[in-house]
Design a protein around this motif. Sequence first.
Motif, PDB file in Angstrom:
ATOM      1  N   PRO A 130       0.825  -1.216   0.000  1.00  0.00           N
ATOM      2  CA  PRO A 130       0.000   0.000   0.000  1.00  0.00           C
ATOM      3  C   PRO A 130       0.857   1.262   0.000  1.00  0.00           C
ATOM      4  O   PRO A 130       1.794   1.404   0.788  1.00  0.00           O
ATOM      5  CB  PRO A 130      -0.798  -0.120   1.297  1.00  0.00           C
ATOM      6  N   GLY A 131       0.546   2.164  -0.915  1.00  0.00           N
ATOM      7  CA  GLY A 131       1.260   3.430  -0.984  1.00  0.00           C
ATOM      8  C   GLY A 131       2.624   3.368  -1.631  1.00  0.00           C
ATOM      9  O   GLY A 131       3.345   4.372  -1.654  1.00  0.00           O
ATOM     10  N   LYS A 132       2.990   2.195  -2.138  1.00  0.00           N
ATOM     11  CA  LYS A 132       4.316   2.039  -2.757  1.00  0.00           C
ATOM     12  C   LYS A 132       4.188   1.607  -4.201  1.00  0.00           C
ATOM     13  O   LYS A 132       3.149   1.105  -4.633  1.00  0.00           O
ATOM     14  CB  LYS A 132       5.146   1.021  -1.973  1.00  0.00           C
ATOM     15  N   GLU A 133       5.269   1.794  -4.947  1.00  0.00           N
ATOM     16  CA  GLU A 133       5.280   1.363  -6.340  1.00  0.00           C
ATOM     17  C   GLU A 133       5.457  -0.158  -6.419  1.00  0.00           C
ATOM     18  O   GLU A 133       6.007  -0.780  -5.509  1.00  0.00           O
ATOM     19  CB  GLU A 133       6.423   2.049  -7.094  1.00  0.00           C
ATOM     20  N   ARG A 134       5.012  -0.700  -7.542  1.00  0.00           N
ATOM     21  CA  ARG A 134       5.218  -2.114  -7.782  1.00  0.00           C
ATOM     22  C   ARG A 134       6.714  -2.367  -7.972  1.00  0.00           C
ATOM     23  O   ARG A 134       7.374  -1.665  -8.746  1.00  0.00           O
ATOM     24  CB  ARG A 134       4.442  -2.555  -9.020  1.00  0.00           C
ATOM     25  N   GLU A 135       7.230  -3.376  -7.273  1.00  0.00           N
ATOM     26  CA  GLU A 135       8.662  -3.649  -7.329  1.00  0.00           C
ATOM     27  C   GLU A 135       8.945  -5.091  -7.736  1.00  0.00           C
ATOM     28  O   GLU A 135       8.157  -6.005  -7.468  1.00  0.00           O
ATOM     29  CB  GLU A 135       9.321  -3.372  -5.973  1.00  0.00           C
ATOM     30  N   PHE A 136      10.092  -5.258  -8.360  1.00  0.00           N
ATOM     31  CA  PHE A 136      10.548  -6.571  -8.798  1.00  0.00           C
ATOM     32  C   PHE A 136      10.891  -7.426  -7.582  1.00  0.00           C
ATOM     33  O   PHE A 136      11.516  -6.952  -6.633  1.00  0.00           O
ATOM     34  CB  PHE A 136      11.767  -6.403  -9.698  1.00  0.00           C
ATOM     35  N   VAL A 137      10.519  -8.696  -7.638  1.00  0.00           N
ATOM     36  CA  VAL A 137      10.857  -9.653  -6.584  1.00  0.00           C
ATOM     37  C   VAL A 137      11.801 -10.725  -7.119  1.00  0.00           C
ATOM     38  O   VAL A 137      12.869 -10.961  -6.566  1.00  0.00           O
ATOM     39  CB  VAL A 137       9.588 -10.315  -6.011  1.00  0.00           C
ATOM     40  N   ALA A 138      11.395 -11.376  -8.207  1.00  0.00           N
ATOM     41  CA  ALA A 138      12.196 -12.478  -8.751  1.00  0.00           C
ATOM     42  C   ALA A 138      11.839 -12.702 -10.205  1.00  0.00           C
ATOM     43  O   ALA A 138      10.714 -12.419 -10.624  1.00  0.00           O
ATOM     44  CB  ALA A 138      11.969 -13.751  -7.946  1.00  0.00           C
ATOM     45  N   GLY A 139      12.810 -13.232 -10.966  1.00  0.00           N
ATOM     46  CA  GLY A 139      12.573 -13.534 -12.374  1.00  0.00           C
ATOM     47  C   GLY A 139      13.269 -14.825 -12.759  1.00  0.00           C
ATOM     48  O   GLY A 139      14.236 -15.248 -12.114  1.00  0.00           O
ATOM     49  N   VAL A 140      12.776 -15.435 -13.818  1.00  0.00           N
ATOM     50  CA  VAL A 140      13.369 -16.687 -14.309  1.00  0.00           C
ATOM     51  C   VAL A 140      13.368 -16.682 -15.832  1.00  0.00           C
ATOM     52  O   VAL A 140      12.413 -16.235 -16.466  1.00  0.00           O
ATOM     53  CB  VAL A 140      12.611 -17.915 -13.740  1.00  0.00           C
ATOM     54  N   SER A 153      18.332 -19.827 -15.370  1.00  0.00           N
ATOM     55  CA  SER A 153      18.839 -18.684 -14.614  1.00  0.00           C
ATOM     56  C   SER A 153      17.709 -17.989 -13.880  1.00  0.00           C
ATOM     57  O   SER A 153      16.611 -17.848 -14.421  1.00  0.00           O
ATOM     58  CB  SER A 153      19.526 -17.680 -15.557  1.00  0.00           C
ATOM     59  N   THR A 154      18.018 -17.557 -12.669  1.00  0.00           N
ATOM     60  CA  THR A 154      17.034 -16.850 -11.855  1.00  0.00           C
ATOM     61  C   THR A 154      17.627 -15.553 -11.325  1.00  0.00           C
ATOM     62  O   THR A 154      18.850 -15.411 -11.233  1.00  0.00           O
ATOM     63  CB  THR A 154      16.574 -17.715 -10.674  1.00  0.00           C
ATOM     64  N   TYR A 155      16.758 -14.621 -10.980  1.00  0.00           N
ATOM     65  CA  TYR A 155      17.181 -13.294 -10.545  1.00  0.00           C
ATOM     66  C   TYR A 155      16.310 -12.872  -9.363  1.00  0.00           C
ATOM     67  O   TYR A 155      15.114 -13.186  -9.335  1.00  0.00           O
ATOM     68  CB  TYR A 155      17.013 -12.283 -11.692  1.00  0.00           C
ATOM     69  N   TYR A 156      16.917 -12.165  -8.416  1.00  0.00           N
ATOM     70  CA  TYR A 156      16.189 -11.800  -7.202  1.00  0.00           C
ATOM     71  C   TYR A 156      16.493 -10.363  -6.781  1.00  0.00           C
ATOM     72  O   TYR A 156      17.596  -9.860  -6.965  1.00  0.00           O
ATOM     73  CB  TYR A 156      16.574 -12.729  -6.047  1.00  0.00           C
ATOM     74  N   ALA A 157      15.509  -9.754  -6.171  1.00  0.00           N
ATOM     75  CA  ALA A 157      15.753  -8.488  -5.493  1.00  0.00           C
ATOM     76  C   ALA A 157      16.594  -8.766  -4.250  1.00  0.00           C
ATOM     77  O   ALA A 157      16.473  -9.834  -3.639  1.00  0.00           O
ATOM     78  CB  ALA A 157      14.433  -7.846  -5.092  1.00  0.00           C
ATOM     79  N   ASP A 158      17.429  -7.813  -3.886  1.00  0.00           N
ATOM     80  CA  ASP A 158      18.292  -8.005  -2.717  1.00  0.00           C
ATOM     81  C   ASP A 158      17.490  -8.300  -1.460  1.00  0.00           C
ATOM     82  O   ASP A 158      17.935  -9.045  -0.587  1.00  0.00           O
ATOM     83  CB  ASP A 158      19.157  -6.759  -2.499  1.00  0.00           C
ATOM     84  N   SER A 159      16.314  -7.735  -1.369  1.00  0.00           N
ATOM     85  CA  SER A 159      15.504  -7.862  -0.153  1.00  0.00           C
ATOM     86  C   SER A 159      14.981  -9.281   0.072  1.00  0.00           C
ATOM     87  O   SER A 159      14.560  -9.613   1.184  1.00  0.00           O
ATOM     88  CB  SER A 159      14.334  -6.880  -0.204  1.00  0.00           C
ATOM     89  N   VAL A 160      15.001 -10.111  -0.970  1.00  0.00           N
ATOM     90  CA  VAL A 160      14.452 -11.466  -0.822  1.00  0.00           C
ATOM     91  C   VAL A 160      15.483 -12.560  -1.070  1.00  0.00           C
ATOM     92  O   VAL A 160      15.165 -13.750  -0.911  1.00  0.00           O
ATOM     93  CB  VAL A 160      13.238 -11.685  -1.745  1.00  0.00           C
ATOM     94  N   LYS A 161      16.691 -12.198  -1.465  1.00  0.00           N
ATOM     95  CA  LYS A 161      17.727 -13.199  -1.732  1.00  0.00           C
ATOM     96  C   LYS A 161      17.967 -14.063  -0.504  1.00  0.00           C
ATOM     97  O   LYS A 161      18.074 -13.571   0.611  1.00  0.00           O
ATOM     98  CB  LYS A 161      19.033 -12.509  -2.128  1.00  0.00           C
TER      99      LYS A 161
END
Length: 124
Positions: free
Chosen positions: A41-51, A57-65
């Motif tokens: 709520p009140g924040k922009e949509r942010e990337f979490v993870a990708g494949v 290959s996979t990719y992660y935001a630092d906050s969830v690594k």
Amino acid sequence: QVQLVESGGGLVQAGGSLRLSCAASGRTFSRDAMGWFRQAPGKEREFVAGVRRSGTSTYYADSVKGRFTISRDNAKNTVYLQMNSLKPEDTAIYYCAASTYCSGSCSKNEYDYWGQGTQVTVSS
């Protein structure tokens, strides 16, 4: 046209786990890079993870690594997000997304199909 349907969200206590699923239909799933995003709520949509398309290959935001794991099963047209050691700051609506033209680590603008989202709430 790609249809994406997320499931698996819910309420969990801090330190708990959830597994999100995203079922895709409408085109050959293995041709698309897939990602998970979240919006609090009140924040922009942010990337979490990708494949990548192949899942190699996979990719992660630092906050969830180290806590979240993205995976895909191309035979089932499904992408997953395993979330462990959840924190209250992980509370958000989680969205699945597909990129039909980006093959690897895609920026948010390169995802051209989005699901409706699933709510994840982590209580302290």
